[in-house]
Design a protein around this motif. Sequence first.
Motif, mmCIF file in Angstrom:
data_model
loop_
_atom_site.group_PDB
_atom_site.id
_atom_site.type_symbol
_atom_site.label_atom_id
_atom_site.label_comp_id
_atom_site.label_asym_id
_atom_site.label_seq_id
_atom_site.Cartn_x
_atom_site.Cartn_y
_atom_site.Cartn_z
ATOM 1 N N UNK A 74 0.831 -1.212 0.000
ATOM 2 C CA UNK A 74 0.000 0.000 0.000
ATOM 3 C C UNK A 74 0.863 1.259 0.000
ATOM 4 N N UNK A 75 0.482 2.243 -0.819
ATOM 5 C CA UNK A 75 1.084 3.573 -0.718
ATOM 6 C C UNK A 75 0.497 4.275 0.511
ATOM 7 N N UNK A 76 0.862 5.518 0.766
ATOM 8 C CA UNK A 76 0.357 6.208 1.956
ATOM 9 C C UNK A 76 -1.174 6.263 2.082
ATOM 10 N N UNK A 77 -1.890 6.134 0.978
ATOM 11 C CA UNK A 77 -3.359 6.133 1.042
ATOM 12 C C UNK A 77 -3.891 4.934 1.821
ATOM 13 N N UNK A 78 -3.074 3.869 1.938
ATOM 14 C CA UNK A 78 -3.512 2.651 2.602
ATOM 15 C C UNK A 78 -4.283 1.708 1.700
ATOM 16 N N UNK A 79 -4.548 2.112 0.465
ATOM 17 C CA UNK A 79 -5.284 1.260 -0.469
ATOM 18 C C UNK A 79 -4.328 0.254 -1.120
ATOM 19 N N UNK A 80 -4.691 -1.024 -1.139
ATOM 20 C CA UNK A 80 -3.812 -2.036 -1.724
ATOM 21 C C UNK A 80 -3.580 -1.819 -3.219
ATOM 22 N N UNK A 81 -2.302 -1.883 -3.618
ATOM 23 C CA UNK A 81 -1.936 -1.812 -5.029
ATOM 24 C C UNK A 81 -1.263 -3.102 -5.485
ATOM 25 N N UNK A 82 -1.053 -4.033 -4.552
ATOM 26 C CA UNK A 82 -0.518 -5.357 -4.863
ATOM 27 C C UNK A 82 -0.941 -6.289 -3.738
ATOM 28 N N UNK A 83 -1.018 -7.582 -4.065
ATOM 29 C CA UNK A 83 -1.410 -8.558 -3.058
ATOM 30 C C UNK A 83 -0.800 -9.906 -3.393
ATOM 31 N N UNK A 84 -0.699 -10.746 -2.386
ATOM 32 C CA UNK A 84 -0.205 -12.094 -2.604
ATOM 33 C C UNK A 84 -0.281 -12.914 -1.348
ATOM 34 N N UNK A 85 -0.428 -14.221 -1.543
ATOM 35 C CA UNK A 85 -0.533 -15.134 -0.415
ATOM 36 C C UNK A 85 0.598 -16.142 -0.385
ATOM 37 N N UNK A 86 0.732 -16.753 0.769
ATOM 38 C CA UNK A 86 1.680 -17.848 0.959
ATOM 39 C C UNK A 86 0.915 -18.990 1.602
ATOM 40 N N UNK A 87 0.988 -20.150 0.987
ATOM 41 C CA UNK A 87 0.434 -21.344 1.608
ATOM 42 C C UNK A 87 1.598 -22.246 2.010
ATOM 43 N N UNK A 88 1.401 -22.955 3.095
ATOM 44 C CA UNK A 88 2.435 -23.869 3.589
ATOM 45 C C UNK A 88 1.980 -25.314 3.430
ATOM 46 N N UNK A 89 0.929 -25.520 2.629
ATOM 47 C CA UNK A 89 0.318 -26.831 2.482
ATOM 48 C C UNK A 89 0.792 -27.590 1.237
ATOM 49 N N UNK A 90 1.338 -26.904 0.237
ATOM 50 C CA UNK A 90 1.655 -27.550 -1.042
ATOM 51 C C UNK A 90 3.012 -28.243 -1.075
ATOM 52 N N UNK A 91 3.996 -27.681 -0.418
ATOM 53 C CA UNK A 91 5.356 -28.231 -0.456
ATOM 54 C C UNK A 91 5.894 -28.283 0.972
ATOM 55 N N UNK A 92 6.026 -29.465 1.546
ATOM 56 C CA UNK A 92 6.512 -29.567 2.932
ATOM 57 C C UNK A 92 7.847 -28.850 3.130
ATOM 58 N N UNK A 93 7.938 -28.046 4.192
ATOM 59 C CA UNK A 93 9.158 -27.326 4.514
ATOM 60 C C UNK A 93 9.393 -26.100 3.658
ATOM 61 N N UNK A 94 8.390 -25.721 2.874
ATOM 62 C CA UNK A 94 8.522 -24.597 1.960
ATOM 63 C C UNK A 94 7.250 -23.760 2.002
ATOM 64 N N UNK A 95 7.383 -22.505 1.679
ATOM 65 C CA UNK A 95 6.217 -21.646 1.494
ATOM 66 C C UNK A 95 5.987 -21.459 0.006
ATOM 67 N N UNK A 96 4.744 -21.591 -0.413
ATOM 68 C CA UNK A 96 4.406 -21.410 -1.821
ATOM 69 C C UNK A 96 3.676 -20.087 -1.990
ATOM 70 N N UNK A 97 4.290 -19.195 -2.751
ATOM 71 C CA UNK A 97 3.710 -17.877 -3.030
ATOM 72 C C UNK A 97 2.706 -18.047 -4.158
ATOM 73 N N UNK A 98 1.525 -17.455 -3.957
ATOM 74 C CA UNK A 98 0.511 -17.570 -4.999
ATOM 75 C C UNK A 98 -0.466 -16.408 -4.939
ATOM 76 N N UNK A 99 -1.335 -16.371 -5.933
ATOM 77 C CA UNK A 99 -2.327 -15.302 -6.059
ATOM 78 C C UNK A 99 -1.664 -13.923 -6.014
ATOM 79 N N UNK A 100 -0.465 -13.853 -6.554
ATOM 80 C CA UNK A 100 0.297 -12.604 -6.591
ATOM 81 C C UNK A 100 -0.227 -11.725 -7.721
ATOM 82 N N UNK A 101 -0.518 -10.475 -7.403
ATOM 83 C CA UNK A 101 -1.004 -9.538 -8.424
ATOM 84 C C UNK A 101 -0.602 -8.119 -8.044
ATOM 85 N N UNK A 102 -0.219 -7.352 -9.050
ATOM 86 C CA UNK A 102 0.064 -5.922 -8.899
ATOM 87 C C UNK A 102 -0.946 -5.196 -9.773
#
Length: 156
Positions: free
Chosen positions: A50-78
Amino acid sequence: MDVVMPVAIRDMVHADLAECAWSGSPAHLRAVEKELLLAARDRADYFVACPPSGLPVAKGGITYQLAPGSGTIWQLAVHPALQGLGIGTLLIGAMEDRIRERGCHSAEIRVEVDNPRAQALYARLGYLAFAEVPESWETDDGLYETTLTVMAKHLG
């Protein structure tokens, strides 16, 4: 003239969903909402930039369920109007930090095989492609089927 603006990375909250309509369809936002429920139970993480306005301009998640011992980044968007400015790189760096904080030593990113721009970004950030997997998800128009390139990075 160049404009320089600070961008803060923070955990996404439910109130951010309405401000992320630019990132996908209503079905996509429902999927993000489900991920927020997992994050509330400490099974995932979800971030916004977020810029100073606080409104999201990018987002992304991390799941820990797909690869044991790893974080999987997904749903990433700008936000489309802000792509190519380094916001995605900043967000991925923060996500990698969270993955490390959770004790994982590697990160994965899954990207559609027909998205060379994103694949090039991830490769520039040190991710190496090692597999392709079929994937599908619900859209407003029905089931969407695709193939994802799985890329990984050792976080040290």
